[in-house]
Motif scaffolding. Structure first.
Motif, PDB file in Angstrom:
ATOM      1  N   ASP A 236      65.572  97.112 -78.588  1.00  0.00           N
ATOM      2  CA  ASP A 236      64.518  97.071 -79.452  1.00  0.00           C
ATOM      3  C   ASP A 236      63.393  97.612 -79.953  1.00  0.00           C
ATOM      4  N   ALA A 237      62.633  97.483 -80.848  1.00  0.00           N
ATOM      5  CA  ALA A 237      60.945  97.924 -80.832  1.00  0.00           C
ATOM      6  C   ALA A 237      60.769  96.955 -80.640  1.00  0.00           C
ATOM      7  N   GLY A 238      61.124  96.428 -80.490  1.00  0.00           N
ATOM      8  CA  GLY A 238      60.090  94.929 -80.349  1.00  0.00           C
ATOM      9  C   GLY A 238      59.060  93.749 -81.769  1.00  0.00           C
ATOM     10  N   ASP A 239      58.740  95.040 -82.388  1.00  0.00           N
ATOM     11  CA  ASP A 239      57.832  94.675 -83.614  1.00  0.00           C
ATOM     12  C   ASP A 239      58.705  95.071 -84.929  1.00  0.00           C
ATOM     13  N   PRO A 240      59.025  94.140 -85.552  1.00  0.00           N
ATOM     14  CA  PRO A 240      59.319  94.540 -86.804  1.00  0.00           C
ATOM     15  C   PRO A 240      57.990  96.225 -87.587  1.00  0.00           C
ATOM     16  N   PHE A 241      58.489  96.885 -88.140  1.00  0.00           N
ATOM     17  CA  PHE A 241      57.811  98.169 -88.569  1.00  0.00           C
ATOM     18  C   PHE A 241      56.845  97.105 -89.197  1.00  0.00           C
ATOM     19  N   ASP A 242      56.403  96.268 -90.516  1.00  0.00           N
ATOM     20  CA  ASP A 242      55.124  95.856 -91.033  1.00  0.00           C
ATOM     21  C   ASP A 242      54.840  95.238 -90.281  1.00  0.00           C
ATOM     22  N   GLN A 243      55.079  94.782 -88.879  1.00  0.00           N
ATOM     23  CA  GLN A 243      53.792  94.189 -87.824  1.00  0.00           C
ATOM     24  C   GLN A 243      53.303  94.963 -87.071  1.00  0.00           C
ATOM     25  N   TRP A 244      54.253  96.098 -86.892  1.00  0.00           N
ATOM     26  CA  TRP A 244      53.897  97.469 -86.149  1.00  0.00           C
ATOM     27  C   TRP A 244      53.145  97.729 -87.105  1.00  0.00           C
ATOM     28  N   TRP A 245      53.194  98.337 -88.674  1.00  0.00           N
ATOM     29  CA  TRP A 245      52.579  99.064 -89.007  1.00  0.00           C
ATOM     30  C   TRP A 245      50.076  98.618 -89.271  1.00  0.00           C
ATOM     31  N   GLY A 246      50.521  97.040 -89.424  1.00  0.00           N
ATOM     32  CA  GLY A 246      49.510  95.651 -89.497  1.00  0.00           C
ATOM     33  C   GLY A 246      48.881  95.647 -90.674  1.00  0.00           C
ATOM     34  N   ASP A 247      49.239  95.859 -91.602  1.00  0.00           N
ATOM     35  CA  ASP A 247      48.434  95.131 -92.427  1.00  0.00           C
ATOM     36  C   ASP A 247      49.453  95.166 -94.432  1.00  0.00           C
ATOM     37  N   GLU A 248      49.451  94.733 -94.904  1.00  0.00           N
ATOM     38  CA  GLU A 248      50.157  95.051 -96.031  1.00  0.00           C
ATOM     39  C   GLU A 248      50.277  96.031 -96.810  1.00  0.00           C
ATOM     40  N   SER A 249      49.679  97.564 -96.113  1.00  0.00           N
ATOM     41  CA  SER A 249      49.542  98.753 -96.998  1.00  0.00           C
ATOM     42  C   SER A 249      51.451  98.832 -95.926  1.00  0.00           C
ATOM     43  N   TRP A 250      51.706  98.785 -95.042  1.00  0.00           N
ATOM     44  CA  TRP A 250      53.456  98.797 -94.732  1.00  0.00           C
ATOM     45  C   TRP A 250      54.055  99.129 -96.035  1.00  0.00           C
ATOM     46  N   LYS A 251      53.962  98.376 -96.740  1.00  0.00           N
ATOM     47  CA  LYS A 251      55.180  98.498 -98.366  1.00  0.00           C
ATOM     48  C   LYS A 251      54.879  99.832 -99.085  1.00  0.00           C
ATOM     49  N   ASP A 252      53.811 100.240 -98.773  1.00  0.00           N
ATOM     50  CA  ASP A 252      53.445 101.702 -99.156  1.00  0.00           C
ATOM     51  C   ASP A 252      53.473 103.130 -98.536  1.00  0.00           C
ATOM     52  N   ALA A 253      53.665 102.944 -97.027  1.00  0.00           N
ATOM     53  CA  ALA A 253      53.960 104.039 -96.172  1.00  0.00           C
ATOM     54  C   ALA A 253      54.637 105.011 -96.488  1.00  0.00           C
ATOM     55  N   GLN A 254      53.546 106.273 -96.547  1.00  0.00           N
ATOM     56  CA  GLN A 254      54.450 107.427 -96.254  1.00  0.00           C
ATOM     57  C   GLN A 254      54.125 107.960 -94.802  1.00  0.00           C
ATOM     58  N   GLU A 255      54.712 108.079 -94.589  1.00  0.00           N
ATOM     59  CA  GLU A 255      54.819 108.381 -92.679  1.00  0.00           C
ATOM     60  C   GLU A 255      56.097 108.780 -91.642  1.00  0.00           C
ATOM     61  N   THR A 256      55.949 109.721 -90.881  1.00  0.00           N
ATOM     62  CA  THR A 256      57.213 110.305 -89.447  1.00  0.00           C
ATOM     63  C   THR A 256      56.887 109.640 -88.403  1.00  0.00           C
ATOM     64  N   LEU A 257      58.279 109.399 -87.623  1.00  0.00           N
ATOM     65  CA  LEU A 257      58.050 108.350 -86.642  1.00  0.00           C
ATOM     66  C   LEU A 257      59.052 108.881 -85.675  1.00  0.00           C
ATOM     67  N   GLU A 258      58.765 109.043 -84.560  1.00  0.00           N
ATOM     68  CA  GLU A 258      59.679 109.938 -83.729  1.00  0.00           C
ATOM     69  C   GLU A 258      59.968 107.410 -83.132  1.00  0.00           C
ATOM     70  N   LEU A 259      61.415 108.213 -82.438  1.00  0.00           N
ATOM     71  CA  LEU A 259      61.561 106.767 -81.531  1.00  0.00           C
ATOM     72  C   LEU A 259      61.764 106.815 -80.317  1.00  0.00           C
ATOM     73  N   HIS A 260      60.858 106.474 -79.414  1.00  0.00           N
ATOM     74  CA  HIS A 260      60.707 106.847 -77.662  1.00  0.00           C
ATOM     75  C   HIS A 260      60.883 105.679 -76.854  1.00  0.00           C
ATOM     76  N   GLN A 261      61.811 106.041 -76.082  1.00  0.00           N
ATOM     77  CA  GLN A 261      61.951 104.952 -74.773  1.00  0.00           C
ATOM     78  C   GLN A 261      60.932 104.321 -74.263  1.00  0.00           C
ATOM     79  N   GLY A 262      60.313 103.606 -74.135  1.00  0.00           N
ATOM     80  CA  GLY A 262      58.797 102.507 -74.061  1.00  0.00           C
ATOM     81  C   GLY A 262      59.246 103.111 -71.980  1.00  0.00           C
ATOM     82  N   SER A 263      57.838 102.750 -71.338  1.00  0.00           N
ATOM     83  CA  SER A 263      57.655 103.352 -70.485  1.00  0.00           C
ATOM     84  C   SER A 263      57.975 101.363 -69.784  1.00  0.00           C
ATOM     85  N   ASN A 264      58.401 100.523 -70.678  1.00  0.00           N
ATOM     86  CA  ASN A 264      59.512  98.911 -70.501  1.00  0.00           C
ATOM     87  C   ASN A 264      60.311  99.535 -70.599  1.00  0.00           C
ATOM     88  N   PRO A 265      61.893  99.008 -69.884  1.00  0.00           N
ATOM     89  CA  PRO A 265      63.305  99.747 -70.500  1.00  0.00           C
ATOM     90  C   PRO A 265      63.746  98.788 -71.470  1.00  0.00           C
TER      91      PRO A 265
END
Length: 274
Positions: A236-265
């Protein structure tokens, strides 16, 4: 209409640039100063439309092909009064050269309105003249630009029971809806991926709420984690989105992200598109 809108925007931009950005501001005429004072400053401002209409009265140049604004501002006063005194009120005409009162030209029950296109004074309508606004409109306004006034006023009982007060309504604040989280994810992992809900207070995973074949997308409006959709949870992505984002502003995030296979499989990576 487009020309009138351009006039409105241009006049307001000129005012703001001259007042706040110029090292040596251009000195406005007395008419222009009056428009700025009434419509861009203090309790009455900023009111861009009324300001531009007022400024049209400071020039003889027509505004727009039909000169709508110029005619409105330059040719006639237009003042709407709303009676909030608590009893019936009349507007009486006033001769501005002598201050003499003329007949009543409009009567207002409490909560109703009248529009004046000439100098006036508000007077309680019981015929006794027991109290009025103290000053005719032209004197209350304070300079010759009263003749071109485009204004809305409320009539209130003054703290002195002998007077009615002219009061500019407080501007209604524009309500801006708070942003809600909206994160679009695009699956570029190479296999089917689910978005699973996450409880941000505990970090616990909930059910999948969206599945993406490779190359497709999902939109999340709550905390989530991206997980390979074979049911094994093998990565999986290792971290939920809120932890990856890093602060409380994740609740209002307006973002587009690509999901890629990491170098760690074992991991999926969130990547902001370049």
């Amino acid at each position: 209409m487009d020309d009138n809108q351009i006039w409105c925007v241009g006049e307001c931009m000129s005012y703001c640039v001259n007042k706040h950005c110029q090292e040596t501001p251009v000195q406005p005429t007395s008419c222009e100063q009056s428009c700025g004072r009434r419509h861009m400053e203090g309790q009455g401002g900023p009111n861009f439309v009324d300001y531009s209409m007022c400024m049209a009265g400071c020039t003889t140049v027509p505004v727009g092909p039909d000169s709508t604004i110029g005619k409105m501002a330059a040719n006639s006063m237009n003042v709407t009064t709303t009676n909030m005194v608590g009893c019936k009120v009349n507007l009486r005409s006033v001769d501005p050269s002598t201050g003499g009162y003329g007949p009543a030209f409009c009567s207002m029950e409490n909560g109703t309105s009248c529009t004046a296109t000439t100098d006036f004074i508000a007077v309680v309508a019981d015929g006794t003249g027991r109290y009025d606004a103290g000053d005719p409109f032209d004197q209350w306004w304070g300079d010759e630009s009263w003749k071109d006034a485009q204004e809305t006023l409320e009539l209130h009982q003054g703290s002195n029971p002998e007077y009615i007060e002219y009061v500019k309504p407080k501007p209604t604040a524009m309500l801006v809806a708070p942003l809600a989280m909206k994160v679009t994810t695009i699956n570029m992992v190479g296999c089917k991926v689910n978005l699973r809900s996450v409880d941000p207070s505990t970090g616990g995973y909930g059910p999948a709420f969206c599945s993406m074949e490779n190359g497709t997308s999902c939109t999340a409006t709550t905390d989530f984690i991206a997980v390979v959709a074979d049911g094994t949870g093998r990565y999986d992505a290792g971290d939920p989105f809120d932890q990856w984002w890093g602060d409380e502003s994740w609740k209002d995030a307006q973002e587009t992200l690509e999901l890629h296979q990491g170098s760690n499989p074992e991991y999926i990576e969130y990547v902001k598109p370049k």
